[in-house]
Design a protein around this motif. Structure first.
Motif, mmCIF file in Angstrom:
data_model
loop_
_atom_site.group_PDB
_atom_site.id
_atom_site.type_symbol
_atom_site.label_atom_id
_atom_site.label_comp_id
_atom_site.label_asym_id
_atom_site.label_seq_id
_atom_site.Cartn_x
_atom_site.Cartn_y
_atom_site.Cartn_z
ATOM 1 N N GLY A 111 38.012 85.095 50.782
ATOM 2 C CA GLY A 111 39.148 84.658 51.580
ATOM 3 C C GLY A 111 39.178 83.160 51.826
ATOM 4 O O GLY A 111 38.370 82.389 51.293
ATOM 5 N N TYR A 112 40.111 82.751 52.674
ATOM 6 C CA TYR A 112 40.309 81.337 52.976
ATOM 7 C C TYR A 112 39.058 80.723 53.597
ATOM 8 O O TYR A 112 38.641 79.612 53.235
ATOM 9 C CB TYR A 112 41.491 81.165 53.931
ATOM 10 C CG TYR A 112 41.650 79.752 54.447
ATOM 11 C CD1 TYR A 112 42.232 78.767 53.646
ATOM 12 C CD2 TYR A 112 41.195 79.388 55.713
ATOM 13 C CE1 TYR A 112 42.364 77.452 54.108
ATOM 14 C CE2 TYR A 112 41.314 78.091 56.182
ATOM 15 C CZ TYR A 112 41.902 77.127 55.367
ATOM 16 O OH TYR A 112 42.019 75.845 55.823
ATOM 17 N N LYS A 113 38.429 81.468 54.537
ATOM 18 C CA LYS A 113 37.232 80.939 55.196
ATOM 19 C C LYS A 113 36.109 80.728 54.189
ATOM 20 O O LYS A 113 35.424 79.696 54.220
ATOM 21 C CB LYS A 113 36.774 81.897 56.294
ATOM 22 C CG LYS A 113 35.591 81.369 57.104
ATOM 23 C CD LYS A 113 35.242 82.320 58.246
ATOM 24 C CE LYS A 113 34.080 81.772 59.077
ATOM 25 N NZ LYS A 113 33.740 82.698 60.199
ATOM 26 N N ALA A 114 35.945 81.676 53.269
ATOM 27 C CA ALA A 114 34.904 81.550 52.248
ATOM 28 C C ALA A 114 35.194 80.359 51.338
ATOM 29 O O ALA A 114 34.278 79.613 50.961
ATOM 30 C CB ALA A 114 34.810 82.837 51.428
ATOM 31 N N TYR A 115 36.461 80.170 50.974
ATOM 32 C CA TYR A 115 36.841 79.037 50.123
ATOM 33 C C TYR A 115 36.544 77.715 50.828
ATOM 34 O O TYR A 115 35.979 76.787 50.231
ATOM 35 C CB TYR A 115 38.312 79.117 49.763
ATOM 36 C CG TYR A 115 38.814 77.926 48.977
ATOM 37 C CD1 TYR A 115 38.598 77.829 47.609
ATOM 38 C CD2 TYR A 115 39.487 76.879 49.613
ATOM 39 C CE1 TYR A 115 39.030 76.729 46.877
ATOM 40 C CE2 TYR A 115 39.929 75.777 48.901
ATOM 41 C CZ TYR A 115 39.699 75.708 47.532
ATOM 42 O OH TYR A 115 40.125 74.607 46.819
ATOM 43 N N ALA A 116 36.925 77.630 52.103
ATOM 44 C CA ALA A 116 36.687 76.401 52.865
ATOM 45 C C ALA A 116 35.191 76.119 53.000
ATOM 46 O O ALA A 116 34.750 74.964 52.894
ATOM 47 C CB ALA A 116 37.329 76.513 54.248
ATOM 48 N N LEU A 117 34.418 77.176 53.203
ATOM 49 C CA LEU A 117 32.971 77.019 53.326
ATOM 50 C C LEU A 117 32.352 76.474 52.042
ATOM 51 O O LEU A 117 31.592 75.509 52.064
ATOM 52 C CB LEU A 117 32.326 78.368 53.667
ATOM 53 C CG LEU A 117 32.229 78.749 55.135
ATOM 54 C CD1 LEU A 117 31.769 80.203 55.265
ATOM 55 C CD2 LEU A 117 31.258 77.831 55.864
ATOM 56 N N ARG A 118 32.700 77.102 50.911
ATOM 57 C CA ARG A 118 32.017 76.714 49.672
ATOM 58 C C ARG A 118 32.460 75.336 49.179
ATOM 59 O O ARG A 118 31.633 74.562 48.695
ATOM 60 C CB ARG A 118 32.203 77.783 48.589
ATOM 61 C CG ARG A 118 33.596 77.952 48.015
ATOM 62 C CD ARG A 118 33.548 78.920 46.825
ATOM 63 N NE ARG A 118 34.856 79.147 46.228
ATOM 64 C CZ ARG A 118 35.425 78.362 45.323
ATOM 65 N NH1 ARG A 118 34.801 77.262 44.925
ATOM 66 N NH2 ARG A 118 36.614 78.648 44.824
ATOM 67 N N THR A 119 33.742 75.004 49.319
ATOM 68 C CA THR A 119 34.193 73.688 48.861
ATOM 69 C C THR A 119 33.743 72.589 49.822
ATOM 70 O O THR A 119 33.372 71.486 49.387
ATOM 71 C CB THR A 119 35.715 73.653 48.696
ATOM 72 O OG1 THR A 119 36.352 74.057 49.924
ATOM 73 C CG2 THR A 119 36.161 74.598 47.573
ATOM 74 N N GLY A 120 33.764 72.882 51.111
ATOM 75 C CA GLY A 120 33.268 71.912 52.079
ATOM 76 C C GLY A 120 31.788 71.651 51.883
ATOM 77 O O GLY A 120 31.328 70.501 51.963
ATOM 78 N N SER A 121 31.044 72.716 51.594
ATOM 79 C CA SER A 121 29.604 72.568 51.356
ATOM 80 C C SER A 121 29.330 71.705 50.139
ATOM 81 O O SER A 121 28.406 70.885 50.147
ATOM 82 C CB SER A 121 28.961 73.951 51.170
ATOM 83 O OG SER A 121 28.948 74.663 52.378
ATOM 84 N N LEU A 122 30.122 71.897 49.071
ATOM 85 C CA LEU A 122 29.906 71.088 47.876
ATOM 86 C C LEU A 122 30.159 69.610 48.166
ATOM 87 O O LEU A 122 29.379 68.749 47.746
ATOM 88 C CB LEU A 122 30.821 71.554 46.738
ATOM 89 C CG LEU A 122 30.643 70.794 45.418
ATOM 90 C CD1 LEU A 122 29.254 71.046 44.829
ATOM 91 C CD2 LEU A 122 31.715 71.188 44.405
ATOM 92 N N THR A 123 31.215 69.307 48.884
ATOM 93 C CA THR A 123 31.544 67.923 49.204
ATOM 94 C C THR A 123 30.422 67.256 50.002
ATOM 95 O O THR A 123 29.959 66.155 49.669
ATOM 96 C CB THR A 123 32.857 67.850 49.998
ATOM 97 O OG1 THR A 123 33.904 68.479 49.237
ATOM 98 C CG2 THR A 123 33.246 66.411 50.296
ATOM 99 N N ILE A 124 29.979 67.951 51.045
ATOM 100 C CA ILE A 124 28.911 67.402 51.889
ATOM 101 C C ILE A 124 27.606 67.276 51.100
ATOM 102 O O ILE A 124 26.908 66.256 51.166
ATOM 103 C CB ILE A 124 28.706 68.290 53.129
ATOM 104 C CG1 ILE A 124 29.954 68.224 54.031
ATOM 105 C CG2 ILE A 124 27.460 67.863 53.908
ATOM 106 C CD1 ILE A 124 29.985 69.275 55.118
#
Length: 293
Positions: free
Chosen positions: A202-215
């Motif tokens: 879902g959206y939360k999972a997408y935000a988590l994984r892409t945000g994690s990659l950026t950081i």
């Protein structure tokens, strides 16, 4: 090949655990084309692996008995093989780092710094995310998923880029990095499949994984660059010649190993992305034949 190889697949996974035993005692100090700059670039990268791969193992182990995946027999076998491969990577990089330490390059301190960066960051991110329901397990697994994408991507670039391969003039080190690159691509989907199994798509999972990659990429770049500068300075090799060689190897637009990763790294931000969308089957078949796997 300067290594004894024992290949096992006792867990029944889709990829084996190869138990390697490289002899790093015969590796020269500047094993990469006789260049201090290039050698230290790869040593700075290697310094990240022991603590980093232990973190990957711990992150996946922490959730493998989650109700959503604990009865998935196929995935559980992949997890076991993933842990086996990562444990072997840790073992061999510890051995290589010790050989660099013998030449007076302080990799032991860098290894401790890596663990401190990991532990400080993961705890801070869990504290920041707690008010919105982000747990320590979520932080750890999403960071592992992101960093596994990075390692698989830099690994495939190493296997594809003839310029990079030509610079790895010491056979032991060339084989070690090729072996590591093969296995990073063999198990590239495991942490991701665990992540999706536990947290969904879902959206939360997408935000988590892409945000994690950026950081993770920002922290990784800063940490590896600091390690590189520290190694060069301690070796009295922090000069224009070394920096030019590093730029051509890593960041030049036409053949740099880091710049060559761009397209595959960005694929991670595509909704519905899966690591197996990036097909490396033929590449791995070629390289496994070269190494006699």
């Amino acid at each position: 090949m300067n290594a004894k190889v024992n290949i096992t697949n006792r867990v029944g996974a889709s990829f084996p655990v190869r138990r390697m035993n490289f002899d790093f005692d015969i590796v020269p100090e500047y094993w990469m084309n006789g260049s201090a700059g290039l050698t230290h670039f790869m040593t700075a990268l290697s310094a990240l692996f022991p603590a980093g791969e232990k973190f990957f193992i711990d992150s996946v182990r922490a959730v493998r008995q989650h109700p959503a995946i604990k009865d998935n027999e196929a995935l559980q076998k992949e997890i076991s093989a993933f842990i086996g491969q990562e444990a072997m990577h840790t073992h061999e990089h510890v051995s290589f780092n010790a050989s660099a330490q013998k030449y007076g390059h302080d990799v032991d301190t860098l290894d401790r710094y890596t663990d401190k960066v990991i532990q400080t960051t993961r705890k801070f991110m869990a504290k920041v995310g707690k008010p919105v329901g982000i747990t320590q397990e979520m932080v750890d697994l999403t960071a592992t998923t992101a960093l596994e994408h990075f390692t698989a991507t830099i690994a495939s670039e190493l296997l594809r880029n003839p310029h990079i391969q030509a610079l790895m003039t010491d056979q032991t080190m060339a084989t070690m990095w090729a072996w590591h690159a093969i296995e990073e691509n063999e198990h590239k989907a495991v942490a991701y499949d665990v992540f999706e199994g536990v947290f969904g798509r879902g959206y939360k999972a997408y935000a988590l994984r892409t945000g994690s990659l950026t950081i993770a990429m920002v922290i990784l770049f800063i940490t590896q660059s600091y390690f590189l500068a520290r190694l060069l300075k301690q070796d009295k090799q922090l000069n224009l010649k070394s920096l030019k060689e590093i730029y051509a190897y890593a960041y030049s637009p036409s053949k740099g190993i880091i710049t060559g990763m761009g397209k595959e790294m960005l694929a991670y931000f595509k909704p519905g992305f899966h690591p197996n969308d990036l097909d490396t089957v033929g590449l791995l078949t070629t390289w496994k034949a070269k190494l006699g796997f």
